[in-house]
Design an enzyme around this catalytic site. Structure first.
Site, PDB file in Angstrom:
ATOM      1  N   ASP A  51      -7.275 -21.053 -58.416  1.00  0.00           N
ATOM      2  CA  ASP A  51      -7.031 -20.057 -59.513  1.00  0.00           C
ATOM      3  C   ASP A  51      -7.972 -18.974 -59.043  1.00  0.00           C
ATOM      4  OD1 ASP A  51      -6.772 -18.510 -61.761  1.00  0.00           O
ATOM      5  OD2 ASP A  51      -7.235 -20.085 -62.986  1.00  0.00           O
TER       6      ASP A  51
HETATM    7  C1  BGC Z   1      -5.931 -17.663 -64.801  1.00  0.00           C
HETATM    8  C2  BGC Z   1      -4.759 -18.371 -64.286  1.00  0.00           C
HETATM    9  C3  BGC Z   1      -3.547 -17.536 -64.088  1.00  0.00           C
HETATM   10  C4  BGC Z   1      -4.205 -16.791 -62.925  1.00  0.00           C
HETATM   11  C5  BGC Z   1      -3.282 -15.622 -62.182  1.00  0.00           C
HETATM   12  C6  BGC Z   1      -6.392 -16.664 -63.989  1.00  0.00           C
HETATM   13  O1  BGC Z   1      -7.243 -15.963 -64.257  1.00  0.00           O
HETATM   14  O2  BGC Z   1      -6.847 -18.631 -65.071  1.00  0.00           O
HETATM   15  O3  BGC Z   1      -4.228 -19.173 -65.422  1.00  0.00           O
HETATM   16  O4  BGC Z   1      -2.521 -18.279 -63.570  1.00  0.00           O
HETATM   17  O5  BGC Z   1      -5.325 -15.862 -63.303  1.00  0.00           O
HETATM   18  O6  BGC Z   1      -2.865 -14.547 -62.872  1.00  0.00           O
END
Ligand code: BGC
Length: 766
Positions: free
Chosen positions: A302
């Site tokens: 993530d």
């Molecule tokens: C979130 C994810 C997301 C990623 C990309 C993160 O802050 O936890 O769910 O896919 O950002 O945008």
């Protein structure tokens, strides 16, 4: 050809296809330098590749060729993500930008295409003009997995129209904590529902045979592995303490279902379980996910999570050690997302120093190349909006409406106050009545969902939809209050309850629209689960009018309403029903559609009663013992699986094919029940079957949902609903973390909710 032969033929083609793809991936990897390999393992945010100004409504943002060249050719970066300033862009904008990126990738020595990823999580979030759907929580509330399949198909189609082949969806976190800001992104508190919907959403996005190279399919990314939804504090990205058997019993099933459905990628939980950040956990990423659960696809981090092992978690003394930890734990691709030079340099050093084995790098890069081959990006790196005529078509819009109307849940309907006759005089109040944000939630044309008015001007608010249905002259409106006690609206509204009461007095009914504004992730963290004070006060004031009050909730999680819920006449839970949510609500209020949603979570009544329906047996309660003022262990406002209809249903004639089976039996247990629509209008009932383990070596849950079916019944009609189970459905994870079935007595409970059991059938495993 006979069906069996077809299946065998498809299997041979599939295996041969996989072998050929693996061979090609190996050949590509064998030609790559270390620098090219670490580049492929890097994912960067688009913001670093652009030039121009983004000052809406004017935006001159476009690709900066020099920046793209440096990243993609000099550093061989393999993946790009996100929308600039987390703001949706037109399909044409995406087409052009991704084409430029792919052109540049084609100038690199090995011409490896870039894989672009976006959070298209309830429809194509970052594509302007796309068909946004209700959130996953609404799909679960429909208890109709076909909506998940449809949403997946349409999202894939509209994402390909944007020249993007990868979405960070489905969200498969267990939504068992009503405080958590991301509960609405997932399928609710039940592991079985999560598994059924996970499968359908993956198949919708990737296709029946996961043929993601097709021009209407994309790669799915299940997330966030594992245990994200259960932090102790209830706040995003904070530590959880989850024993391994509990992790496996409740949190893994949805992920396992997605793996079995062939999901191509996974994103890791940003938080910490049992004092180990999941991004650093070899046990969870390699031993559990890869070796035990059999995940063969690609693992992405993530946002910035490798760096966080150092700068947030203090697990390691520097970023270099953080990279070593993450990659050696099993990460294939790092969502860096900005300082890629640092990542590439340090990972190269680590490999040269023998701290990260080349075999681990090759393993990661092979999986990335396999994914790109499966997506057919080497042969067809781009797709174009002009080839997608069904983009936001009537057909797609209908699918979004259908999902919304099927999930909206009627929780209370005292004296059958609903439906409300046309021509009735209505007073509409509350901040949600005029808010599209409140209907759509986060990840709607932007990260926090605050841009819906700009991108979704054509969609209706609740007030609009009610006015259309009942006629403008019959509907009056006064906002009453804002959400919170602070902010610019407080002064404006705090003393204006009188106007709300006056408005209520002049109408036959009050439609009180309360809940939450849009949010997601950290900005959605809560200190108090009760509905905000101002809204609670508004409810109490409006109730003083003596008029019948219909409470309409639009909220990403069940905010506590117990301070006034017993006084309202009806409650309709819309969750986050999406762009056609207001239309769907108005149809239900007017009785044009009979509501059929049921709660996919326990709606808590109090802050100290936040326990899912699959809790343990409680002590016998001593009735009316005022001396102790004992409230009971598991109080709820409404139980899991609960929801009303404008008609009524009766259950009868329960049957089972066997009441006893030996422990090693492989045969099915077949259970059926007759369900009759005993009211005077057509309606849908969600028939649920639970099992209760009456005693077990590890304390059993009081019950667990095993199957469900939504049936449509005309007035007076009876249908037989049949459920097939195996003994494995009665298994559990023991303290040795093994799934076992134990001999003993069980009870199958068939009902209309977890707390409304209509029929019980005894069953024994010998
Ligand atoms: C979130 C994810 C997301 C990623 C990309 C993160 O802050 O936890 O769910 O896919 O950002 O945008």
């Amino acid at each position: 050809m006979k069906k069996g032969l077809w299946i065998a033929a498809i299997a041979v083609i599939f295996v041969t296809g996989v072998q050929a793809r693996n061979k090609r991936a190996e050949e590509i990897v064998s030609q790559m330098t270390l620098a090219e390999k670490v580049g492929q393992m890097s994912q960067i945010a688009i913001d670093g590749l652009l030039q121009g100004r983004d000052t809406p409504p004017v935006s001159t943002l476009q690709i900066d060729p020099a920046k793209v060249r440096e990243a993609i050719v000099d550093y061989h970066i393999g993946s790009v993500l996100n929308a600039p300033n987390t703001r949706a862009r037109t399909p044409e904008w995406w087409n052009e930008v991704v084409v430029q990126i792919q052109k540049t990738a084609n100038e690199d020595r090995l011409k490896i295409p870039v894989i672009y990823g976006l959070d298209q999580i309830h429809g194509a979030t970052y594509t302007a003009g796309s068909t946004m759907f209700p959130q996953e929580i609404n799909l679960a509330a429909s208890w109709n997995p076909a909506h998940a399949r449809k949403m997946g198909e349409i999202t894939a189609y509209e994402t390909r129209a944007s020249n993007v082949p990868w979405t960070f969806s489905p969200v498969l976190d267990l939504g068992l904590d009503p405080r958590f800001s991301r509960q609405y992104e997932a399928f609710g508190e039940d592991p079985y529902i999560g598994s059924v919907f996970a499968r359908e959403l993956v198949k919708g996005i990737e296709g029946d045979n996961n043929t993601i190279g097709e021009a209407t399919k994309i790669a799915a990314c299940m997330k966030h592995f594992l245990g994200y939804g259960a932090p102790i504090s209830g706040k995003d990205r904070t530590p959880a303490y989850i024993p391994e058997n509990v992790l496996r019993e409740y949190h893994t099933p949805a992920f396992q279902a997605a793996i079995d459905a062939g999901v191509h990628t996974v994103m890791i939980n940003s938080a910490i379980i049992n004092n180990v950040p999941v991004h650093a956990s070899y046990d969870l990423l390699t031993k559990l996910l890869r070796e035990e659960m059999g995940f063969k696809g690609m693992i992405v981090t993530d946002w910035e999570d490798i760096n966080k092992l150092y700068n947030r978690d203090h697990l390691v003394p520097n970023i270099k050690e953080a990279i070593k930890k993450g990659i050696n734990a099993g990460i294939d691709m790092s969502m860096i997302p900005y300082d890629y030079k640092q990542f590439c340099t340090l990972l190269t050093e680590l490999v040269n120093e023998g701290e990260v084995p080349m075999s681990r790098i090759d393993d990661a890069v092979t999986r990335i190349i396999q994914l790109k081959l499966d997506l057919n990006l080497f042969d067809v790196p781009n797709t174009y909006a002009k080839d997608y005529p069904k983009f936001n078509s009537k057909e797609f819009q209908q699918a979004s409406y259908d999902a919304a109307v099927d999930g909206i849940t009627l929780l209370k309907n005292k004296d059958q106050v609903l439906p409300l006759q046309k021509g009735t005089k209505l007073f509409v109040t509350g901040p949600n009545a005029v808010s599209k944000r409140a209907l759509n939630g986060g990840w709607t044309f932007s990260w926090q969902g605050e841009k819906i008015d700009e991108f979704g001007a054509q969609y209706l608010t609740i007030l609009d939809a009610i006015q259309q249905k009942y006629g403008k002259t019959n509907v009056t409106y006064f906002p009453g209050v804002s959400y919170n006690n602070k902010g610019k609206y407080y002064d404006e509204y705090k003393d204006r309850f009188d106007e709300a009461i006056a408005g209520a007095k002049n109408a036959d009914y009050v439609i009180l629209c309360l809940g939450e504004n849009s949010y997601c992730e950290k900005p959605g963290d809560l200190d108090d689960l009760y509905l905000s004070d101002l809204q609670t006060e508004l409810a109490k004031e409006v109730l003083k009018s003596g008029k019948k009050v219909i409470l309409v909730l639009s909220e990403g999680r069940p905010r506590l309403i117990s301070k006034f819920s017993n006084q309202v006449d009806a409650i309709v839970q819309t969750y986050l029903p999406g762009i056609y949510g207001a239309d769907a609500l108005a149809d239900i209020l007017a009785g044009d559609v009979n509501p059929s949603g049921k709660l996919p979570y326990t709606y808590p009544a109090f802050p100290n009663s936040l326990i899912p329906y699959y809790h343990k047996y409680a002590e016998e309660q001593e009735n009316n013992d005022v001396a102790y003022n004992y409230e009971g262990d598991y109080n709820f406002e409404y139980p899991f699986g609960y929801g009303l209809s404008y008609t009524t249903f009766a259950y009868s004639n329960p049957k089972i094919n066997k009441t006893t089976l030996p422990l090693d039996a492989k045969e099915e247990v077949i259970i059926s029940v007759d369900v009759t629509n005993t009211g005077n209008r057509e309606g849908k009932e969600v028939v649920q079957i639970y099992s209760a383990d009456l005693y077990a070596s590890l304390i059993p849950d009081v019950k667990r949902l095993r199957r469900f079916e939504k049936v449509d019944l005309k007035s007076g009609e009876t249908k037989t609903v049949t459920f097939k189970l195996t003994l494995n459905d009665l298994s559990f994870i023991n303290l040795e973390n093994k799934r076992i079935v134990e001999a003993g007595d069980f009870e199958f409970q068939i009902g209309a909710s977890s707390a409304d059991i209509k029929e019980k059938i005894k069953f024994t495993i010998k």
